[in-house]
Motif scaffolding. Structure first.
Motif, PDB file in Angstrom:
ATOM      1  N   GLN A 357       0.837  -1.198   0.000  1.00  0.00           N
ATOM      2  CA  GLN A 357       0.000   0.000   0.000  1.00  0.00           C
ATOM      3  C   GLN A 357       0.870   1.246   0.000  1.00  0.00           C
ATOM      4  OE1 GLN A 357      -3.009  -0.045   3.068  1.00  0.00           O
ATOM      5  NE2 GLN A 357      -3.371  -2.226   2.857  1.00  0.00           N
ATOM      6  N   THR A 358       0.455   2.216  -0.763  1.00  0.00           N
ATOM      7  CA  THR A 358       1.163   3.495  -0.808  1.00  0.00           C
ATOM      8  C   THR A 358       0.464   4.494   0.094  1.00  0.00           C
ATOM      9  OG1 THR A 358      -0.108   4.273  -2.718  1.00  0.00           O
ATOM     10  CG2 THR A 358       1.891   3.013  -3.171  1.00  0.00           C
ATOM     11  N   ALA A 359       0.933   5.745   0.050  1.00  0.00           N
ATOM     12  CA  ALA A 359       0.340   6.775   0.906  1.00  0.00           C
ATOM     13  C   ALA A 359      -1.115   7.042   0.562  1.00  0.00           C
ATOM     14  CB  ALA A 359       1.153   8.063   0.797  1.00  0.00           C
ATOM     15  N   ALA A 360      -1.476   6.895  -0.712  1.00  0.00           N
ATOM     16  CA  ALA A 360      -2.860   7.121  -1.118  1.00  0.00           C
ATOM     17  C   ALA A 360      -3.745   5.992  -0.597  1.00  0.00           C
ATOM     18  CB  ALA A 360      -2.954   7.206  -2.640  1.00  0.00           C
ATOM     19  N   PRO A 361      -4.863   6.304   0.070  1.00  0.00           N
ATOM     20  CA  PRO A 361      -5.736   5.264   0.633  1.00  0.00           C
ATOM     21  C   PRO A 361      -6.214   4.283  -0.439  1.00  0.00           C
ATOM     22  CG  PRO A 361      -6.361   7.434   1.457  1.00  0.00           C
ATOM     23  CD  PRO A 361      -5.365   7.660   0.360  1.00  0.00           C
ATOM     24  N   GLY A 362      -6.035   2.996  -0.188  1.00  0.00           N
ATOM     25  CA  GLY A 362      -6.504   1.962  -1.098  1.00  0.00           C
ATOM     26  C   GLY A 362      -5.656   1.763  -2.334  1.00  0.00           C
ATOM     27  N   ASP A 363      -4.574   2.527  -2.469  1.00  0.00           N
ATOM     28  CA  ASP A 363      -3.729   2.427  -3.661  1.00  0.00           C
ATOM     29  C   ASP A 363      -2.582   1.467  -3.405  1.00  0.00           C
ATOM     30  OD1 ASP A 363      -2.884   2.909  -6.196  1.00  0.00           O
ATOM     31  OD2 ASP A 363      -1.775   4.733  -5.706  1.00  0.00           O
ATOM     32  N   ARG A 364      -2.241   0.663  -4.423  1.00  0.00           N
ATOM     33  CA  ARG A 364      -1.140  -0.287  -4.333  1.00  0.00           C
ATOM     34  C   ARG A 364       0.038   0.198  -5.173  1.00  0.00           C
ATOM     35  NH1 ARG A 364      -2.088  -4.169  -0.291  1.00  0.00           N
ATOM     36  NH2 ARG A 364      -4.345  -4.494  -0.160  1.00  0.00           N
ATOM     37  N   TYR A 365       1.235  -0.295  -4.825  1.00  0.00           N
ATOM     38  CA  TYR A 365       2.420   0.135  -5.564  1.00  0.00           C
ATOM     39  C   TYR A 365       2.311  -0.264  -7.032  1.00  0.00           C
ATOM     40  CZ  TYR A 365       7.300   0.908  -6.732  1.00  0.00           C
ATOM     41  OH  TYR A 365       8.449   1.339  -7.327  1.00  0.00           O
ATOM     42  N   GLY A 366       2.051  -1.516  -7.311  1.00  0.00           N
ATOM     43  CA  GLY A 366       1.694  -1.953  -8.657  1.00  0.00           C
ATOM     44  C   GLY A 366       2.861  -2.293  -9.573  1.00  0.00           C
ATOM     45  N   ASP A 367       2.524  -3.011 -10.649  1.00  0.00           N
ATOM     46  CA  ASP A 367       3.525  -3.453 -11.634  1.00  0.00           C
ATOM     47  C   ASP A 367       4.107  -2.292 -12.427  1.00  0.00           C
ATOM     48  OD1 ASP A 367       3.127  -6.098 -10.882  1.00  0.00           O
ATOM     49  OD2 ASP A 367       1.531  -6.406 -12.349  1.00  0.00           O
ATOM     50  N   GLU A 368       3.289  -1.310 -12.760  1.00  0.00           N
ATOM     51  CA  GLU A 368       3.775  -0.188 -13.561  1.00  0.00           C
ATOM     52  C   GLU A 368       4.789   0.638 -12.790  1.00  0.00           C
ATOM     53  OE1 GLU A 368       3.366   0.590 -16.740  1.00  0.00           O
ATOM     54  OE2 GLU A 368       2.292  -1.314 -16.925  1.00  0.00           O
ATOM     55  N   ALA A 369       4.525   0.827 -11.488  1.00  0.00           N
ATOM     56  CA  ALA A 369       5.467   1.594 -10.668  1.00  0.00           C
ATOM     57  C   ALA A 369       6.800   0.864 -10.567  1.00  0.00           C
ATOM     58  CB  ALA A 369       4.881   1.827  -9.280  1.00  0.00           C
ATOM     59  N   LEU A 370       6.770  -0.452 -10.439  1.00  0.00           N
ATOM     60  CA  LEU A 370       8.011  -1.219 -10.373  1.00  0.00           C
ATOM     61  C   LEU A 370       8.757  -1.149 -11.693  1.00  0.00           C
ATOM     62  CD1 LEU A 370       9.903  -3.061  -8.807  1.00  0.00           C
ATOM     63  CD2 LEU A 370       8.530  -5.025  -9.573  1.00  0.00           C
TER      64      LEU A 370
END
Length: 420
Positions: A357-370
């Motif tokens: 989880q990132t700072a944004a509520p309910g948001d995940r780091y995700g494949d695109e960010a990686l």
């Protein structure tokens, strides 16, 4: 007297027995008011405004082992307290009582005549006259020995629970260590680095990885993630790790290795409590012609590996269609092959990273960010890649709520140059 129908006089007979009981009970209360005070189930104490004892009941005297003459007109209430209690009475209890006129439920300790201590709960009220001026202080004391014993038992149980928790943590840490290689083997012509991020120190995670030699200069490596946590996940992790190594010795083909693991898990855990995992297995073969390694990866439902090229580009290695290991008797295993040349780095990871989880509520780091992270990092050695991933996990902090394993291999450049 009352007169009957035949004119005879008879004694009056009450037709209201409840009324007689009420009168009798009222008389009983009047007769025993002093007894109720003296032998109440709590201690009663009346003092002058300066604290000198003016009246005390028998209950309190019995608790403390004093005669009435030892206290009344001689001692102050604070004299009955322990040293700590007297300090608290002078600095907190008495000032609050003067300001508020009442104070209740204060835990103090009385000092008995024999030197023993009696824990009590104290309630004091200032009695005022018709003109509103304070006259005396009435104090009620409740025996708190049972409560103290209960609190001590709770404290003992809490300490015991904490010791048990520490012991379980140590067991979990020890068990976790046995599921991972103590150190990665050194591969000639290849740099290797790995990291295991523990999300909770109280539970054993299900992530695993390994790198080991095969025949003819080839090497096998794998990384996986078992569904769940705890002892059951640890059992699957141990089984998966040793099955993969044994299967690779028997037949190093990556699809065959994962196929063997799928057969074992499906056979062992296909009942009421099915267990499965995701896994990626790689066969590394030295390539003397082009320098570097030929790598074939097989994936069973695992996140795609990230390839950081020497030219500064980065992309995922697609392994579409690979199915979870252990769910179906004959799972589809996806494979891909490529060349890992000087300056290239291959990164394997579990989904604890991309699902953080990132700072944004309910948001995940995700494949695109990686992927963006890899493109900004490339080119980089295996060691530098893992160091950057560790910094990333630290930055995500408590958002990483699942264990994460990362394994990187890279072919060093001849000049060992690195992207600044």
């Amino acid at each position: 007297m009352c007169r009957t129908g035949d004119g005879r006089d008879n004694e009056a007979v009450s037709d209201d027995p409840a009324g007689e009981d009420a009168v009798l009970f009222s008389a009983l209360l009047e007769d025993s008011a002093e007894d109720l005070y003296e032998n109440a189930p709590c201690g009663y104490l009346s003092t002058l405004l300066d604290g000198k004892i003016a009246k005390v009941n028998h209950t309190l005297l019995a608790w403390l082992g004093y005669e009435r003459g030892d206290l009344v007109g001689i001692k102050r209430f604070s004299d009955l307290l322990t040293v700590g209690g007297r300090l608290y009475h002078e600095t907190h209890f008495a000032p609050l009582l003067r300001m508020q006129g009442e104070i209740s439920g204060i835990a103090l300790e009385l000092k008995a005549a024999d030197g023993s201590r009696l824990p009590v709960l104290v309630t004091s009220t200032v009695k005022t006259g018709s003109d509103g001026q304070p006259l005396l202080i009435r104090t009620t004391l409740f025996d708190a020995r049972d409560r103290r014993a209960y609190e001590e038992e709770l404290l003992r149980a809490r300490k015991e629970s904490e010791r048990e928790r520490v012991r379980l943590r140590q067991l979990a840490t020890t068990l976790q260590a046995t599921l991972l290689p103590p150190a990665l083997a050194g591969v000639p012509g290849l740099d290797v680095a790995a990291y295991y991020h523990i999300a909770s120190i109280d539970e054993v995670g299900g992530d695993f990885y390994d790198l080991f030699p095969l025949g003819n200069g080839a090497w096998g490596m794998f990384l996986g993630d078992v569904c769940g946590k705890g002892a059951s996940a640890a059992a699957i992790t141990s089984l998966a790790r040793y099955t993969l190594r044994a299967a690779a010795v028997y037949d190093p083909d990556p699809a065959a290795v994962l196929g063997n693991l799928n057969t074992v898990l499906n056979h062992e855990y296909n009942g009421q409590d099915p267990r499965f995992c995701t896994a990626v297995y790689g066969l590394l073969t030295p390539d003397s012609d082009q320098k570097g390694f030929l790598i074939t990866l097989a994936s069973g439902g695992h996140p795609p590996a990230l390839l950081l090229r020497a030219d500064g580009t980065a992309d995922y290695l697609p392994t579409p269609g690979g199915q979870l290991i252990g769910v179906l008797p004959d799972a589809h295993i996806a494979t891909t092959s490529f060349h890992l040349g000087p300056g290239d780095t291959l990164l394997l990871h579990t989904d604890g990273l991309t699902e953080a989880q990132t700072a944004a509520p309910g948001d995940r780091y995700g494949d695109e960010a990686l992927l963006d992270f890899g493109r900004a990092l490339a080119p980089a050695t295996a060691e530098r890649t893992i160091a950057a991933i560790r910094d990333l996990l630290d930055a995500l902090g408590p958002g990483v709520d699942d264990d994460t394993a990362v394994l990187a291999v890279s072919v060093p450049r001849p000049d060992r140059e690195e992207h600044p």
